[in-house]
Design a protein around this motif. Structure first.
Motif, mmCIF file in Angstrom:
data_model
loop_
_atom_site.group_PDB
_atom_site.id
_atom_site.type_symbol
_atom_site.label_atom_id
_atom_site.label_comp_id
_atom_site.label_asym_id
_atom_site.label_seq_id
_atom_site.Cartn_x
_atom_site.Cartn_y
_atom_site.Cartn_z
ATOM 1 N N THR A 427 -9.661 47.831 42.712
ATOM 2 C CA THR A 427 -10.656 48.500 43.559
ATOM 3 C C THR A 427 -9.955 49.252 44.677
ATOM 4 O OG1 THR A 427 -10.909 46.455 44.836
ATOM 5 C CG2 THR A 427 -12.506 46.856 43.072
ATOM 6 N N HIS A 428 -10.568 50.375 45.083
ATOM 7 C CA HIS A 428 -9.928 51.245 46.074
ATOM 8 C C HIS A 428 -10.979 51.857 46.997
ATOM 9 C CE1 HIS A 428 -6.153 51.244 43.707
ATOM 10 N NE2 HIS A 428 -6.960 51.290 42.657
ATOM 11 N N TYR A 429 -10.510 52.241 48.189
ATOM 12 C CA TYR A 429 -11.316 53.081 49.083
ATOM 13 C C TYR A 429 -10.551 54.377 49.304
ATOM 14 C CZ TYR A 429 -13.067 55.056 53.439
ATOM 15 O OH TYR A 429 -13.564 55.917 54.384
ATOM 16 N N ASP A 430 -11.180 55.484 48.937
ATOM 17 C CA ASP A 430 -10.593 56.806 49.101
ATOM 18 C C ASP A 430 -11.653 57.705 49.743
ATOM 19 O OD1 ASP A 430 -9.418 59.276 49.009
ATOM 20 O OD2 ASP A 430 -8.933 59.219 46.864
ATOM 21 N N PRO A 431 -11.466 58.090 51.018
ATOM 22 C CA PRO A 431 -12.480 58.929 51.688
ATOM 23 C C PRO A 431 -12.777 60.233 50.941
ATOM 24 C CG PRO A 431 -10.830 58.137 53.249
ATOM 25 C CD PRO A 431 -10.333 57.787 51.889
ATOM 26 N N LYS A 432 -11.821 60.694 50.139
ATOM 27 C CA LYS A 432 -12.023 61.952 49.419
ATOM 28 C C LYS A 432 -12.694 61.761 48.049
ATOM 29 C CE LYS A 432 -7.973 64.034 51.612
ATOM 30 N NZ LYS A 432 -6.626 64.645 51.394
ATOM 31 N N ASP A 433 -12.805 60.514 47.622
ATOM 32 C CA ASP A 433 -13.403 60.234 46.313
ATOM 33 C C ASP A 433 -14.383 59.077 46.432
ATOM 34 O OD1 ASP A 433 -14.065 59.859 43.702
ATOM 35 O OD2 ASP A 433 -12.036 59.421 42.988
ATOM 36 N N PRO A 434 -15.662 59.358 46.753
ATOM 37 C CA PRO A 434 -16.647 58.289 46.942
ATOM 38 C C PRO A 434 -16.920 57.475 45.688
ATOM 39 C CG PRO A 434 -17.701 60.460 46.966
ATOM 40 C CD PRO A 434 -16.227 60.700 46.977
ATOM 41 N N SER A 435 -16.593 58.007 44.512
ATOM 42 C CA SER A 435 -16.850 57.272 43.272
ATOM 43 C C SER A 435 -16.071 55.959 43.217
ATOM 44 C CB SER A 435 -16.503 58.130 42.059
ATOM 45 O OG SER A 435 -15.113 58.393 42.006
ATOM 46 N N LYS A 436 -14.905 55.906 43.885
ATOM 47 C CA LYS A 436 -14.109 54.678 43.886
ATOM 48 C C LYS A 436 -14.814 53.573 44.668
ATOM 49 C CE LYS A 436 -9.605 56.864 43.235
ATOM 50 N NZ LYS A 436 -8.239 57.078 43.762
ATOM 51 N N LEU A 437 -15.448 53.940 45.785
ATOM 52 C CA LEU A 437 -16.195 52.954 46.562
ATOM 53 C C LEU A 437 -17.465 52.543 45.822
ATOM 54 C CD1 LEU A 437 -15.574 51.613 49.259
ATOM 55 C CD2 LEU A 437 -17.085 53.252 50.372
ATOM 56 N N ASP A 438 -18.081 53.489 45.124
ATOM 57 C CA ASP A 438 -19.261 53.171 44.304
ATOM 58 C C ASP A 438 -18.896 52.144 43.233
ATOM 59 O OD1 ASP A 438 -20.453 55.125 45.816
ATOM 60 O OD2 ASP A 438 -20.548 56.614 44.212
ATOM 61 N N PHE A 439 -17.754 52.348 42.587
ATOM 62 C CA PHE A 439 -17.310 51.409 41.554
ATOM 63 C C PHE A 439 -17.063 50.028 42.155
ATOM 64 C CE2 PHE A 439 -13.793 49.185 39.496
ATOM 65 C CZ PHE A 439 -14.307 49.030 38.213
ATOM 66 N N TRP A 440 -16.447 49.998 43.336
ATOM 67 C CA TRP A 440 -16.172 48.726 44.006
ATOM 68 C C TRP A 440 -17.483 47.988 44.272
ATOM 69 C CZ3 TRP A 440 -12.572 48.434 48.956
ATOM 70 C CH2 TRP A 440 -12.239 47.094 49.199
ATOM 71 N N ALA A 441 -18.501 48.704 44.724
ATOM 72 C CA ALA A 441 -19.803 48.084 44.984
ATOM 73 C C ALA A 441 -20.412 47.528 43.695
ATOM 74 C CB ALA A 441 -20.751 49.094 45.627
ATOM 75 N N HIS A 442 -20.359 48.314 42.617
ATOM 76 C CA HIS A 442 -20.853 47.838 41.324
ATOM 77 C C HIS A 442 -20.114 46.570 40.902
ATOM 78 C CE1 HIS A 442 -23.798 50.631 39.642
ATOM 79 N NE2 HIS A 442 -23.157 51.616 40.259
ATOM 80 N N ASN A 443 -18.813 46.574 41.083
ATOM 81 C CA ASN A 443 -17.995 45.440 40.679
ATOM 82 C C ASN A 443 -18.385 44.174 41.435
ATOM 83 O OD1 ASN A 443 -15.741 44.372 39.129
ATOM 84 N ND2 ASN A 443 -14.651 44.233 41.079
ATOM 85 N N LEU A 444 -18.653 44.313 42.728
ATOM 86 C CA LEU A 444 -19.024 43.148 43.527
ATOM 87 C C LEU A 444 -20.453 42.693 43.248
ATOM 88 C CD1 LEU A 444 -17.450 44.037 47.012
ATOM 89 C CD2 LEU A 444 -16.514 42.564 45.225
ATOM 90 N N SER A 463 -9.627 41.315 43.632
ATOM 91 C CA SER A 463 -9.337 42.359 42.639
ATOM 92 C C SER A 463 -7.861 42.318 42.242
ATOM 93 C CB SER A 463 -9.700 43.736 43.189
ATOM 94 O OG SER A 463 -8.883 44.064 44.291
ATOM 95 N N LYS A 464 -7.541 43.019 41.180
ATOM 96 C CA LYS A 464 -6.191 42.974 40.620
ATOM 97 C C LYS A 464 -5.139 43.455 41.606
ATOM 98 C CE LYS A 464 -3.866 44.062 36.259
ATOM 99 N NZ LYS A 464 -3.994 44.758 34.962
ATOM 100 N N ASN A 465 -5.532 44.376 42.509
ATOM 101 C CA ASN A 465 -4.570 44.899 43.486
ATOM 102 C C ASN A 465 -4.730 44.254 44.871
ATOM 103 O OD1 ASN A 465 -7.067 46.156 43.747
ATOM 104 N ND2 ASN A 465 -6.205 47.993 44.665
ATOM 105 N N GLY A 466 -5.428 43.122 44.932
ATOM 106 C CA GLY A 466 -5.442 42.334 46.165
ATOM 107 C C GLY A 466 -6.606 42.561 47.102
ATOM 108 N N HIS A 467 -7.517 43.487 46.797
ATOM 109 C CA HIS A 467 -8.719 43.623 47.617
ATOM 110 C C HIS A 467 -9.647 42.448 47.360
ATOM 111 C CE1 HIS A 467 -8.259 47.305 49.793
ATOM 112 N NE2 HIS A 467 -8.052 48.041 48.717
ATOM 113 N N VAL A 468 -10.518 42.164 48.323
ATOM 114 C CA VAL A 468 -11.398 41.003 48.206
ATOM 115 C C VAL A 468 -12.845 41.417 48.442
ATOM 116 C CG1 VAL A 468 -11.197 40.343 50.641
ATOM 117 C CG2 VAL A 468 -11.717 38.598 48.948
ATOM 118 N N GLY A 469 -13.758 40.677 47.854
ATOM 119 C CA GLY A 469 -15.184 40.883 48.081
ATOM 120 C C GLY A 469 -15.927 39.581 47.836
ATOM 121 N N ILE A 470 -17.206 39.578 48.157
ATOM 122 C CA ILE A 470 -18.021 38.366 48.040
ATOM 123 C C ILE A 470 -19.293 38.695 47.263
ATOM 124 C CG2 ILE A 470 -19.382 36.667 49.332
ATOM 125 C CD1 ILE A 470 -16.545 36.123 49.800
ATOM 126 N N ASN A 471 -19.684 37.804 46.351
ATOM 127 C CA ASN A 471 -21.009 37.865 45.736
ATOM 128 C C ASN A 471 -21.731 36.577 46.116
ATOM 129 O OD1 ASN A 471 -23.027 37.149 43.449
ATOM 130 N ND2 ASN A 471 -22.615 39.325 43.108
#
Length: 777
Positions: A427-444, A463-471
């Motif tokens: 999962t990633h956050y990229d200010p220039k590509d909102p689709s990455k944040l959308d995917f992160w939200a779907h994943n969580l 996530s595989k690259n070390g980001h974290v989230g909560i459900n």
């Protein structure tokens, strides 16, 4: 397994020389530590309950009162209105006589009784004090009233007694039952912007009939319930809104929370899992020891809130039933359940004496990360049972998971402190590509349906690259408690514990404990149900659309410059956006908490008002001057703040009507009024994610560090089939984040289009202020 090992700790054998006894010293030591820990926890719980029961008094005051009573008795004064002589003459005399021992016991008993009465009077006084809500209605920037100043002063004095987590629980007032006439009037007013004149006239007629007729009778029954319950609505709310819900809880009920956006402390998945497991368990220990503050962080003072939900944060699981689910909570859990590439593991987190350190936990996570176990189809997709229909899951659970190894493995998941997911997605956050944040939200929010145990109080997703989230499962508690825990854990993980130069956990491990692979024997009927649940869950996943927006042009500082509440400002922006998107006004839900009262959960703020509608229409009419629009904005925000305060003070509309409706169903009464309005359809459902609940822990951090710790908050799935769900967070002076959800199957909604419209609305709001500013210049 544990019972078998315990039985093997001591063995007896009959030999020619007599009876031979052999034992395993290490195993006996483990058993002793387990028993010792259990009794220490019980004693600690009893001690904390006793201390909370006498707050704000303490043991020193008990000794002081006993000494004072003794001195008074020596001086032959009786200030006890006959209680002291009665104890001495009719109780102690017949057992100990009139000697020094008898007199001493009399003094202790009389002193303890006097102290107990004093404590109860004091706690009743605090309860009366906390019923005052005038401070909520004090306008910011204006002089505070004398009554509020006095109230704040007394509360500040009480807070110096160092209360524990549950110290105020017994003193919190009950949720007040609103007046029926007020509720009917407020409800009618809330419907005015969304109904035609004919529809409004019909509702007005039905409301009046209800108010004068069946509503009175229902109100009497509800008043009776309010007298004999801690909270007149919470038990029904949890049962009928959550536990009796038969549809899947994935997307429909569970919600999610984000990691920090700008800080990525390590890309090592196992290390991040170990650190956050450790910080989470530290928070659990703080809850057990009641070291978490019972106060809300307020700009004016520390106000005690209900802390009931903290007890259910850990060691909790929702268990399915055919008609109604149950929420089960265990006093202790020495393990967490971990899912990784189709396999479930049990990770030990306590060695009987202490919590394992992050480096010791990482040993287990490293083993899990590199596992080569090839899961069966049923094993890999097992968790999707928690994502399907509740009744189906209940039947399969009872038939095939309540005996043998399935029962043991299921218990290890359900009774775990929480669940950790070592995800196979990056999962990633990229200010220039909102689709990455959308995917992160779907994943969580839903993942792949089979890689989350949705029944657990929460899943920590690494996530595989070390980001974290909560459900988070919703029935046990609301977002404010979850946000507090997440914020504290991330703060400890990133700022205070950290990682070494290789991104691994700091410190050298002492213990080397291995994780346990959970084993399953899944029969054919269960496999069929797993596939059925997977299809149901996949249909839900395919239908949901998430669109996220991180807005950095301005934040709460801009709203303050306009002289309005940041929350009210964003609600008006959402009203403006929704009208442009749908070309109409709709009933709007904003979640507000009622934790100023005992066992409080949430209340609804109906954000679509006559005033907000006037403001929106003025923004669309080019003839209106910016000054007039700004004046209408301020009026709309003031009305919204009034409604928000009413909701927090137990004077909302929806929970009262909900409780009346439940009684109506129990009594099988006829009500055209309820037939018309219930259940309400909120086509715009909104919620603000709270933050800065760890201000004391974050004290002294630089602005640079605080900016790195900014989070996007969290979100939830669409509540209505043809509506939007919008969660937002005021993350700083210059940062706002929005989470927009809707259903792809609806022909009138699009999360992506709503996001674009929201951008234009935020820009229009800025232009409005700029026009006023330029005119002044």
């Amino acid at each position: 397994m544990a019972e078998a090992r315990s039985a093997a700790a001591v063995s007896f054998a009959v030999t020619h020389d007599g009876v031979s006894v052999s034992y395993d010293q290490e195993l006996l030591r483990d058993i002793w530590h387990g028993i010792s820990r259990s009794y220490k926890r019980r004693f600690g719980r009893f001690k904390n309950d006793f201390v909370n029961g006498m707050f704000p008094a303490n043991s020193w005051t008990l000794g002081l009162v006993v000494v004072v009573v003794g001195i008074i008795s020596i001086l032959k004064y009786d200030l006890s209105f006959g209680v002291f002589p009665f104890i001495q003459d009719y109780i102690v005399h017949f057992i100990f006589g009139d000697g020094y021992i008898g007199q001493t016991i009399t003094v202790i008993l009389a002193g303890a009784l006097t102290w107990f009465i004093f404590v109860q009077i004091l706690r009743l006084s605090i309860k009366t004090l906390l019923e005052y809500k005038g401070w909520m209605y004090e306008s910011p920037g204006k002089p505070v009233s004398t009554a509020t100043k006095l109230w704040l002063g007394v509360l500040h004095f009480i807070s110096k007694a160092e209360p524990m987590l549950h110290s105020f629980q017994g003193a919190l007032p009950r949720l007040p039952l609103p007046n029926l006439d007020d509720t009917v009037r407020k409800h009618l007013l809330s419907m005015k912007p969304i109904l035609s004149s004919e529809e409004f006239g019909e509702l007005e007629f039905l409301s009046e009939r209800f108010r004068k007729g069946v509503g009175r009778r229902l109100q009497r029954y509800l008043r009776l319930k309010s007298w004999f319950s801690s909270n007149y609505v919470t038990d029904w709310w949890e049962e009928f809104v959550y536990m009796r819900q038969r549809s899947p809880i994935m997307i429909n009920s569970n919600y999610y929370g984000f990691d920090t956006l700008n800080e990525h402390p390590t890309k090592n998945q196992a290390s991040r899992a170990a650190n956050l497991t450790y910080t989470s368990l530290q928070f659990r220990r703080m809850v057990d020891r009641q070291e978490v503050s019972p106060f809300s962080i307020s700009p004016r003072t520390k106000v005690p809130f209900c802390t009931m939900q903290y007890e259910r944060l850990f060691n909790t699981c929702r268990v399915p039933g055919e008609e109604v689910d149950r929420l089960l909570h265990w006093d202790d859990a020495k393990h967490v359940a971990v899912y990784c590439r189709g396999a479930w593991f049990k990770v030990i987190v306590h060695n009987g004496k202490r919590l394992l350190t992050p480096s010791e936990l990482q040993i287990q996570y490293d083993v899990i990360y590199s596992h080569t176990h090839e899961p069966s189809e049923g094993e890999k997709h097992l968790a999707c049972l928690t994502a399907g229909e509740r009744a189906d899951w209940a039947k399969i659970r009872r038939a095939h998971f309540r005996s043998g190894i399935n029962k043991t493995s299921l218990n290890d998941i359900e009774r775990a402190a929480f669940v950790v997911i070592l995800d196979d997605e990056e999962t990633h956050y990229d200010p220039k590509d909102p689709s990455k944040l959308d995917f992160w939200a779907h994943n969580l929010l839903h993942g792949k349906a089979y890689d989350r145990w949705f029944d657990k109080s929460f899943n920590m997703i690494i996530s595989k690259n070390g980001h974290v989230g909560i459900n988070t499962e919703h029935s046990w508690g609301d977002a404010a408690v979850m946000a507090h825990f997440t914020e504290w854990s991330l703060l400890q993980d990133i700022v205070f514990i950290g990682y070494d130069e290789n991104g691994r956990c700091k410190g050298e491990p002492v213990e080397n404990i291995q994780p346990e692979l959970l084993k399953w024997d899944i029969p054919a009927p269960a496999l069929e149900q797993i596939q059925k649940s997977l299809k149901v869950a996949q249909a839900l996943i395919d239908d949901v659309e998430m669109a996220l927006l991180v807005w950095t042009d301005y934040g709460k500082g801009f709203a303050k410059k306009l002289g309005v509440s940041p929350d009210a400002f964003l609600q008006m922006t959402l009203q403006y956006t929704y009208f442009k998107n749908q070309n109409k006004f709709s009933l709007t839900y904003e979640a507000s908490m009622t934790r100023l009262f005992r066992e409080g959960r949430t209340e609804t703020v109906r954000s679509c008002t006559v005033q907000s509608s006037d403001f929106v229409l003025s923004m669309l009419d080019q003839k209106n001057a910016p000054k007039d629009r700004l004046e209408l904005l301020r009026k709309a925000c003031e009305k919204h703040q009034e409604l928000y305060r009413d909701a927090m003070c137990g004077q909302g509309v929806d929970r009262h009507l909900f409780a009346l409706y439940i009684i109506k169903r129990y009594l099988e009464e006829e009500s055209p009024f309820f037939d018309k309005i219930f259940p309400p359809t909120y086509l715009l459902s909104t919620s603000q994610t709270p933050m800065n609940q760890c201000e004391a822990d974050a004290k002294g951090l630089s602005n640079e560090v605080r900016l790195r710790l900014i989070t996007a908050g969290g979100g939830f799935g669409p509540v209505a089939d043809r509506g939007y769900g919008v969660s937002y967070i005021v993350a700083g002076e210059d940062c706002l984040s929005f989470h927009i959800s809707s259903k792809r199957s609806a022909d009138n909604t699009s999360s992506a289009e709503f996001r674009e419209e929201l951008k234009r609305s935020l820009t229009d709001m800025k232009k409005l202020a700029d026009a006023i500013e330029s005119k002044k210049k």
